[in-house]
Design a protein around this motif. Structure first.
Motif, PDB file in Angstrom:
ATOM      1  N   THR A 145      96.514  75.544  26.736  1.00 17.17           N
ATOM      2  CA  THR A 145      95.219  75.156  26.204  1.00 17.17           C
ATOM      3  C   THR A 145      94.124  75.862  26.994  1.00 17.17           C
ATOM      4  OG1 THR A 145      94.902  73.287  27.709  1.00 17.17           O
ATOM      5  CG2 THR A 145      96.178  72.863  25.699  1.00 17.17           C
ATOM      6  N   ARG A 146      92.895  75.734  26.523  1.00 20.83           N
ATOM      7  CA  ARG A 146      91.783  76.332  27.261  1.00 20.83           C
ATOM      8  C   ARG A 146      91.516  75.621  28.577  1.00 20.83           C
ATOM      9  NH1 ARG A 146      87.131  78.112  22.830  1.00 20.83           N
ATOM     10  NH2 ARG A 146      88.531  79.386  21.526  1.00 20.83           N
ATOM     11  N   GLN A 147      92.126  74.469  28.752  1.00 20.30           N
ATOM     12  CA  GLN A 147      92.037  73.771  30.034  1.00 20.30           C
ATOM     13  C   GLN A 147      93.213  74.140  30.954  1.00 20.30           C
ATOM     14  OE1 GLN A 147      91.673  71.986  26.936  1.00 20.30           O
ATOM     15  NE2 GLN A 147      89.523  72.585  27.208  1.00 20.30           N
ATOM     16  N   GLY A 148      94.143  74.955  30.428  1.00 20.23           N
ATOM     17  CA  GLY A 148      95.257  75.435  31.231  1.00 20.23           C
ATOM     18  C   GLY A 148      96.535  74.643  31.119  1.00 20.23           C
ATOM     19  N   ASP A 149      96.576  73.612  30.278  1.00 19.81           N
ATOM     20  CA  ASP A 149      97.795  72.809  30.119  1.00 19.81           C
ATOM     21  C   ASP A 149      98.877  73.632  29.419  1.00 19.81           C
ATOM     22  OD1 ASP A 149      96.509  70.514  31.189  1.00 19.81           O
ATOM     23  OD2 ASP A 149      95.565  70.171  29.238  1.00 19.81           O
ATOM     24  N   LEU A 150     100.088  73.581  29.951  1.00 23.16           N
ATOM     25  CA  LEU A 150     101.195  74.364  29.407  1.00 23.16           C
ATOM     26  C   LEU A 150     101.743  73.710  28.145  1.00 23.16           C
ATOM     27  CD1 LEU A 150     103.140  76.749  29.738  1.00 23.16           C
ATOM     28  CD2 LEU A 150     104.608  75.235  31.109  1.00 23.16           C
ATOM     29  N   LEU A 151     101.809  74.485  27.042  1.00 27.59           N
ATOM     30  CA  LEU A 151     102.325  73.996  25.774  1.00 27.59           C
ATOM     31  C   LEU A 151     103.664  74.616  25.412  1.00 27.59           C
ATOM     32  CD1 LEU A 151      99.027  74.198  23.678  1.00 27.59           C
ATOM     33  CD2 LEU A 151     100.013  72.167  24.750  1.00 27.59           C
ATOM     34  N   GLN A 152     103.901  75.850  25.861  1.00 31.79           N
ATOM     35  CA  GLN A 152     105.119  76.565  25.465  1.00 31.79           C
ATOM     36  C   GLN A 152     105.400  77.664  26.467  1.00 31.79           C
ATOM     37  OE1 GLN A 152     104.781  78.538  21.671  1.00 31.79           O
ATOM     38  NE2 GLN A 152     106.860  79.346  21.702  1.00 31.79           N
ATOM     39  N   ALA A 153     106.692  77.875  26.764  1.00 29.88           N
ATOM     40  CA  ALA A 153     107.133  79.019  27.560  1.00 29.88           C
ATOM     41  C   ALA A 153     108.096  79.823  26.691  1.00 29.88           C
ATOM     42  CB  ALA A 153     107.814  78.567  28.847  1.00 29.88           C
ATOM     43  N   LEU A 154     107.716  81.043  26.353  1.00 33.64           N
ATOM     44  CA  LEU A 154     108.502  81.894  25.462  1.00 33.64           C
ATOM     45  C   LEU A 154     109.272  82.915  26.298  1.00 33.64           C
ATOM     46  CD1 LEU A 154     109.230  82.830  22.587  1.00 33.64           C
ATOM     47  CD2 LEU A 154     107.179  84.275  22.638  1.00 33.64           C
ATOM     48  N   ASP A 155     110.602  82.753  26.337  1.00 38.27           N
ATOM     49  CA  ASP A 155     111.464  83.633  27.128  1.00 38.27           C
ATOM     50  C   ASP A 155     111.713  84.920  26.343  1.00 38.27           C
ATOM     51  OD1 ASP A 155     113.316  84.840  28.754  1.00 38.27           O
ATOM     52  OD2 ASP A 155     114.617  83.092  28.924  1.00 38.27           O
ATOM     53  N   LEU A 156     111.376  86.060  26.948  1.00 37.60           N
ATOM     54  CA  LEU A 156     111.534  87.350  26.290  1.00 37.60           C
ATOM     55  C   LEU A 156     112.680  88.166  26.884  1.00 37.60           C
ATOM     56  CD1 LEU A 156     107.788  88.349  25.839  1.00 37.60           C
ATOM     57  CD2 LEU A 156     109.342  87.394  24.137  1.00 37.60           C
ATOM     58  N   SER A 157     113.598  87.511  27.578  1.00 33.21           N
ATOM     59  CA  SER A 157     114.784  88.205  28.067  1.00 33.21           C
ATOM     60  C   SER A 157     115.520  88.831  26.879  1.00 33.21           C
ATOM     61  CB  SER A 157     115.710  87.217  28.780  1.00 33.21           C
ATOM     62  OG  SER A 157     115.048  86.642  29.877  1.00 33.21           O
ATOM     63  N   PRO A 158     116.098  90.032  27.046  1.00 33.97           N
ATOM     64  CA  PRO A 158     116.366  90.729  28.307  1.00 33.97           C
ATOM     65  C   PRO A 158     115.254  91.692  28.749  1.00 33.97           C
ATOM     66  CG  PRO A 158     117.492  91.860  26.541  1.00 33.97           C
ATOM     67  CD  PRO A 158     116.787  90.685  25.905  1.00 33.97           C
ATOM     68  N   LEU A 159     114.050  91.583  28.206  1.00 31.55           N
ATOM     69  CA  LEU A 159     112.959  92.417  28.713  1.00 31.55           C
ATOM     70  C   LEU A 159     112.739  92.127  30.192  1.00 31.55           C
ATOM     71  CD1 LEU A 159     110.225  92.264  25.925  1.00 31.55           C
ATOM     72  CD2 LEU A 159     111.999  93.995  26.278  1.00 31.55           C
ATOM     73  N   GLN A 160     112.213  93.117  30.887  1.00 33.34           N
ATOM     74  CA  GLN A 160     111.849  92.946  32.287  1.00 33.34           C
ATOM     75  C   GLN A 160     110.334  93.030  32.436  1.00 33.34           C
ATOM     76  OE1 GLN A 160     114.343  96.136  34.114  1.00 33.34           O
ATOM     77  NE2 GLN A 160     115.047  94.488  35.442  1.00 33.34           N
TER      78      GLN A 160
END
Length: 284
Positions: free
Chosen positions: A78-93
């Motif tokens: 959010t614009r307040q910095g609250d985490l809503l989602q973590a999108l894992d892009l493995s196997p990218l480095q």
């Protein structure tokens, strides 16, 4: 020359007004009084060292990512910095992810082009598409004027931490680690492939450039510098740095690393400690 030693960058950012006039490119008007800059939040600790920002939803959520060497994840906050989602892009480095951009189809571009030592030969931009951004295509590129890896220290101007998308192209801006203070603008096609970037423009600035974005109406480009935001009005048929120029002093934002427009005038900035700031344009 309008070049300042590195230890004087922040202190002398205000002296930029008139600096570029020696190149015949016009001077910067001070727009600081036209904006109110305020802290609006802090990004969740998992996504601190925020190095890129992009709009994620119509409700105002943001995409961000951590700096190079961290995990290959995008974080929606959010614009307040609250985490809503973590999108894992493995196997990218995450070799050195530095900025985000977005096109009209809401495809995200991840700039893996950080190049502190100016010796990388594996510069990439990843294009993420699909409903969950899991389709990944790669843009590989080189600079047309780089001959040595690395060049001699005075000529190290092939680091990049800033780009934006506009009309099927990607516009990149260098973080000059050499001695002449020149920021170079390169252009690439915004489609998968292997390319030699085109050198499109250059301008002398007294600070490093750490982020870039273009306003939603395409009329204004903002470059984030040390303690300063430089803005350029786009003129049809002209090079970017020929446009009218303004500068906004942001001395309280710390080591700012990312910037994104949230409308045609206002933008959000994040710093390496995850703090979020809103620069709001004041009505005339």
């Amino acid at each position: 020359m309008c070049f300042f030693p590195r230890y004087l960058l922040a202190a002398f950012a205000g002296l930029l007004v008139g600096c570029s006039s020696r190149q015949g490119r016009g001077s910067f008007a001070d727009a600081t009084a036209r904006y109110t800059v305020s802290e609006i939040g802090r990004i969740n600790s998992r996504a601190q060292e925020s190095s890129g920002l992009e709009n994620a939803t119509p409700e105002g959520d943001l995409w961000t990512h951590a700096d190079g060497g961290n995990t290959a994840r995008l974080y929606r906050v959010t614009r307040q910095g609250d985490l809503l989602q973590a999108l894992d892009l493995s196997p990218l480095q995450n070799i050195d992810w530095e900025d985000l951009a977005q096109d009209e189809e809401h495809r995200l571009y991840v700039g893996d082009f950080g190049n502190n030592q100016n010796k990388r030969r594996n510069l990439h931009i990843y294009r993420l598409s699909g409903p969950s951004l899991t389709q990944i295509d790669t843009i590989q590129f080189t600079y047309p004027d780089q001959r040595a890896f690395p060049p001699r220290k005075p000529r190290r101007n092939f680091d990049c931490e800033a780009f934006y998308y506009y009309q099927d192209s990607l516009y990149l801006f260098t973080k000059n680690r050499g001695t002449n203070g020149v920021v170079k603008q390169y252009v690439l096609p915004a489609r998968p492939g292997r390319y030699t970037a085109r050198l499109a423009d250059s301008l002398q600035l007294p600070t490093w450039v750490t982020a870039a974005d273009i306003s939603p109406d395409g009329h204004r480009v903002a470059l984030l510098g040390t303690g300063t935001v430089y803005q350029f009005e786009r003129l049809p048929g002209r090079r970017l740095f020929d446009g009218l120029k303004t500068m906004l002093s942001i001395p309280k934002t710390g080591q700012a690393e990312a910037l994104v427009f949230v409308n045609t005038q206002d933008f959000i900035i994040s710093n390496e400690k995850g703090k979020l700031f809103l620069a709001k344009h004041n009505p005339e």
